[in-house]
Scaffold this motif. Structure first.
Motif, short mmCIF file in Angstrom:
data_model
loop_
_atom_site.label_atom_id
_atom_site.label_comp_id
_atom_site.label_asym_id
_atom_site.label_seq_id
_atom_site.Cartn_x
_atom_site.Cartn_y
_atom_site.Cartn_z
N ARG A 216 0.82 -1.22 0.00
CA ARG A 216 0.00 0.00 0.00
C ARG A 216 0.85 1.27 0.00
O ARG A 216 0.35 2.36 -0.23
CB ARG A 216 -1.00 -0.01 1.16
CG ARG A 216 -0.42 0.19 2.54
CD ARG A 216 -1.52 -0.01 3.60
NE ARG A 216 -1.04 0.39 4.92
CZ ARG A 216 -1.17 1.62 5.42
NH1 ARG A 216 -1.77 2.56 4.73
NH2 ARG A 216 -0.72 1.91 6.62
N CYS B 160 -2.70 9.45 4.19
CA CYS B 160 -2.73 10.37 5.33
C CYS B 160 -1.49 11.25 5.45
O CYS B 160 -1.46 12.18 6.24
CB CYS B 160 -2.93 9.59 6.63
SG CYS B 160 -1.60 8.45 7.01
N CYS C 176 -2.74 3.18 9.21
CA CYS C 176 -1.47 3.60 9.82
C CYS C 176 -1.59 3.56 11.35
O CYS C 176 -0.67 3.12 12.05
CB CYS C 176 -1.10 5.01 9.36
SG CYS C 176 -0.47 5.05 7.67
N ALA D 196 3.29 7.17 8.06
CA ALA D 196 2.39 7.84 7.12
C ALA D 196 2.23 6.98 5.87
O ALA D 196 2.97 6.01 5.68
CB ALA D 196 2.97 9.20 6.72
N CYS D 197 1.23 7.33 5.06
CA CYS D 197 1.04 6.63 3.79
C CYS D 197 0.43 7.61 2.79
O CYS D 197 0.20 8.77 3.10
CB CYS D 197 0.15 5.40 3.98
SG CYS D 197 -1.59 5.82 4.26
N CYS E 273 -4.29 7.75 9.19
CA CYS E 273 -5.48 7.02 8.74
C CYS E 273 -5.61 5.76 9.60
O CYS E 273 -4.72 5.42 10.37
CB CYS E 273 -5.36 6.66 7.26
SG CYS E 273 -4.06 5.46 6.93
ZN LIG Z 1 -1.95 6.30 6.48
#
Ligand SMILES: [Zn+2]
Ligand SMILES: [Zn+2]
Length: 758
Positions: free
Chosen positions: A121, A183, A161, A179-180, A158
């Motif tokens: 992801r 978010c 996460c 983080a990703c 999110c």
């Molecule tokens: Zn995230």
């Protein structure tokens, strides 16, 4: 037998995945108990069969997560408690305050695999990180170190996460910058005017621009870099022109180790150094021919090379087909590195064609660190990103002191207990921007370390910004420390020495207690004081600072000193090419003592020799002539030596270079090659300094020698002087944790100030 142990651990054990590590280790051995963050580090209690507990204690310090560092471990027996499981307990209030903050670290192997895994992801997410890697020091606003006090505070996690963050078995348990794509921060491309360029993949677009020879300002971990394709001569020249940087070498970020092998000689130690999580710039010997543009490091046989260290760097190289990028600090000459998006657009708009920026703020400037290998050891040339704020560990507790360093390559140092915390590289304190950065560095370090110094240590030079700043600071005791005394104390501190040593301090400039410019000094030193036992004979610096920028002036000064006005008849090219009018003006200045301070500087002696042999008459960066003189040493094994004379003066000696210059002029007249002349000059210094040390040993019964000062960044001198002293039975101590140059000065100042003159 069933036992329970309480284990207290100090060191860098918070924010580095330490608790999940201990959790996995304990549960893997079927042990019960708990771990909790404490003020000093962590406390663990473990319980189970004796062998399993022993195995836990053996493995604990040996299988640490990459960023963790244990500085103290105490285990004791306690009563068994028969808990049902191993638990991570909530931190006690205020617990994280005193724990050490980790430095910034290169993206780890696990995160890299995810970065390039289309099924992950975080595929191609330029801010991927975990507890084993990512930004730390540069995103910290305040302590305790948690997300709310970092520049990640504006990015609520999110659900996915957050789940990782809360799971003690996850690699991202309490990873504050987690983080990703959903978010976290995002990259963005702008043009030179600051206008946003719409594109699907700003990093791939930036890579294409770099491939076309454009200059792109890239926001990194501790500041902006100016990037250009290092194999594209036109791009590199354009960057030099815009940055007004004439000769000083650029560092290059290279795609991978295989590409480094095409450019530089590399052994296993060098490979290991390039791959350390600190990812410093490593100085390596160039291979010839190599694909890098000559303008990257002109007249130098070394390249400053580093590997990509942020996920964004990796994506940049994966998206482009360049082997190497010049990655130089995003600044104009002598300004601090830019960190803020708007600041970068304002300050670098004339320098860069495009900007690859993002919306995660950099709160602390931190330049790339620079190291080299010498005599089998890592030597710090610039200690900054990746190393700061790891402290230098001292031999004993000291009171809280702030040391403000020197004027060039400034760092500051704060002491607390057995720790000396050096700041990141602040740089040359020559303008308002740098002064602001200096003050920020002091305030930030005092805040995150919770140190209120009672003493401020400073250099004796009355005109240094740091000195004036220290003298203006109220409410503290102020202690001035002589420059070369501080250098030797710095070397003693990192080698955990006490008592008296023979200190050989060689550099360009340091204010002496007699008001002259010192720099070729042999001291008997301890923290509490020093005695100047020997030094290079004083010569004039015609024009003062102008003599630093124009080495030919020092050549004239030395020739006039040793040969009088007859030097105009010497049959050497330097004299034949000299403008008699300009030389005459210098002679008059020196004879009348006008703007011609006296100096015993070793750096100026190198300058004079470099000018005489025809290497360089004017320099464009600090120590350029000395560096090029060292680089000129040939591969011959000529053992000849230019003689220096030791002249008794009071209880010590003056090191007279007249016989050296006589021999050198003879060699030049006879057409001896430059490389050989340079080697004989270096050998002469080695010989003279060894003889001085031997005389001091005889008179004072001292056998430990500390080598410090910027001149010891000269590999030939450091290796040969160390080896010669060792062969004569001396114990020799050198720098490896902090720079030998002025970047290490603040450490020595602090140690001297904690042992006030009695
Ligand atoms: Zn995230
Ligand atoms: Zn990672």
């Amino acid at each position: 037998m069933h036992v329970r142990k309480a284990v207290d651990i100090a060191g860098i054990v918070q924010g580095v995945g330490f608790r999940p590590y201990v959790y996995r280790l304990a549960t893997g051995l079927n042990l019960v108990g708990f771990i909790v963050n404490t003020a000093a580090g962590v406390s663990i209690e473990i319980e189970g069969p004796c062998e399993a507990v022993d195995s836990f204690l053996v493995r604990l310090p040996n299988e640490l997560p990459p960023l963790a560092r244990i500085t103290g471990l105490v285990a004791r027996d306690v009563m068994c408690n028969h808990d049902g499981e191993f638990r991570i307990l909530a931190s006690r209030a205020g617990a994280e305050h005193r724990a050490l903050i980790s430095p910034d670290v290169a993206v780890c192997g696990d995160c890299l695999r995810e970065l390039f895994d289309p099924a992950d992801r975080r595929y191609r997410y330029p801010f991927i990180n975990c507890t084993n890697c990512g930004p730390r020091f540069t995103i910290v606003r305040d302590i305790p170190y948690d997300r709310a006090r970092t520049s990640m505070a504006v990015f609520p996690m999110c659900a996915a996460c957050q789940h990782e963050y809360d799971d003690p078995t996850n690699r991202r348990f309490h990873a504050q910058p987690n983080a990703c794509w959903d978010c976290g921060p995002h990259p963005e491309l702008r043009d030179a005017g600051g206008r946003r360029i719409e594109c699907v993949d700003p990093i791939a677009a930036a890579a294409r621009l770099l491939g076309r020879g454009e200059i792109v300002a890239v926001k990194g971990l501790g500041g902006f870099h100016l990037a250009a394709d290092a194999t594209n001569a036109a791009a590199v020249e354009k960057l030099r022109e815009r940055k007004h940087r004439v000769g000083k070498p650029f560092a290059i970020m290279v795609r991978d180790l295989a590409a480094v092998e095409q450019m530089c000689h590399l052994d296993d130690v060098g490979r290991g150094l390039l791959l350390t999580p600190e990812r410093p710039i490593v100085l390596l010997a160039k291979k010839y021919p190599n694909p890098v543009a000559e303008a990257v490091a002109p007249c130098i046989r070394e390249l400053g090379v580093f590997l990509p260290y942020t996920p964004l760097h990796h994506l940049l190289f994966a998206s482009g087909d360049f082997l190497a990028l010049v990655m130089t600090s995003g600044n104009l000459i002598e300004e601090p590195i830019a960190i803020d998006n708007q600041e970068a657009l304002d300050r670098l708009g004339e320098l860069a064609d495009y900007f690859l920026i993002h919306n995660r703020d950099i709160l602390r400037r931190s330049d790339d660190s620079v190291v080299r290998l010498c005599a089998g050891q890592v030597r710090q040339l610039r200690r900054s990103r990746g190393y700061v704020p790891v402290p230098v560990f001292l031999r004993e507790d000291v009171p809280p002191v702030l040391a403000v360093g020197g004027e060039l390559k400034n760092t500051i140092c704060l002491t607390k207990g057995r720790h000396a915390f050096l700041s990141q590289h602040v740089g040359d304190l020559e303008n308002l921007e740098a002064h602001k950065f200096f003050e920020e560095a002091v305030q930030h370090l005092e805040r995150i370390l919770e140190i209120e110094p009672r003493v401020v240590a400073y250099d004796l030079h009355p005109d240094y910004f740091s000195t004036r700043w220290a003298l203006a600071r109220g409410g503290v005791e102020r202690i001035g420390v002589q420059h070369h005394h501080a250098h030797i104390a710095s070397c003693m501190a990192e080698n955990h020495l006490g008592g008296k040593v023979i200190g050989i301090a060689l550099d360009g400039t340091g204010y002496g207690t007699d008001g002259n410019v010192w720099g070729g000094e042999v001291l008997i030193a301890e923290y509490a004081g020093f005695e100047r036992v020997a030094h290079l004979a004083n010569v004039r610096m015609p024009g003062g600072d102008a003599a630093i920028h124009e080495p030919w002036r020092m050549a004239v000064s030395y020739l006039a000193q040793h040969f009088g006005r007859d030097f105009f008849d010497l049959p050497i090219r330097f004299v034949q090419q000299l403008d008699p009018h300009r030389a005459g003006v210098l002679l008059q200045m020196m004879e009348r003592g006008v703007n011609s301070p006296l100096t015993s500087s070793c750096g100026r002696l190198f300058d004079a020799v470099a000018a005489l042999v025809g290497i360089r008459q004017r320099v464009t960066y600090e120590a350029q002539a000395a560096i090029e003189l060292e680089m000129a040493i040939g591969d011959d094994h000529d053992a000849a030596t230019y003689p220096l004379r030791l002249v008794s003066e009071g209880p010590g000696w003056i090191i007279d270079s007249r016989p050296l210059f006589e021999a050198l002029v003879r060699d030049l007249g006879a057409g001896v090659p430059t490389g050989m002349v340079s080697r004989r000059f270096h050998n002469g210094l080695v010989d003279a300094l060894t003889r001085v040390a031997a005389l001091i040993r005889t008179n004072h019964a001292l056998n430990r020698v500390c080598l410090s000062g910027g001149t010891f960044q000269n590999v030939y001198l450091l290796e040969h002087l160390s080896a010669r002293l060792v062969s004569e039975g001396f114990e020799v101590f050198t720098h490896s944790e902090v720079p030998a140059g002025d970047g290490g000065l603040s450490l020595g100042q602090a140690l001297v100030a904690t042992h006030p003159y009695s």
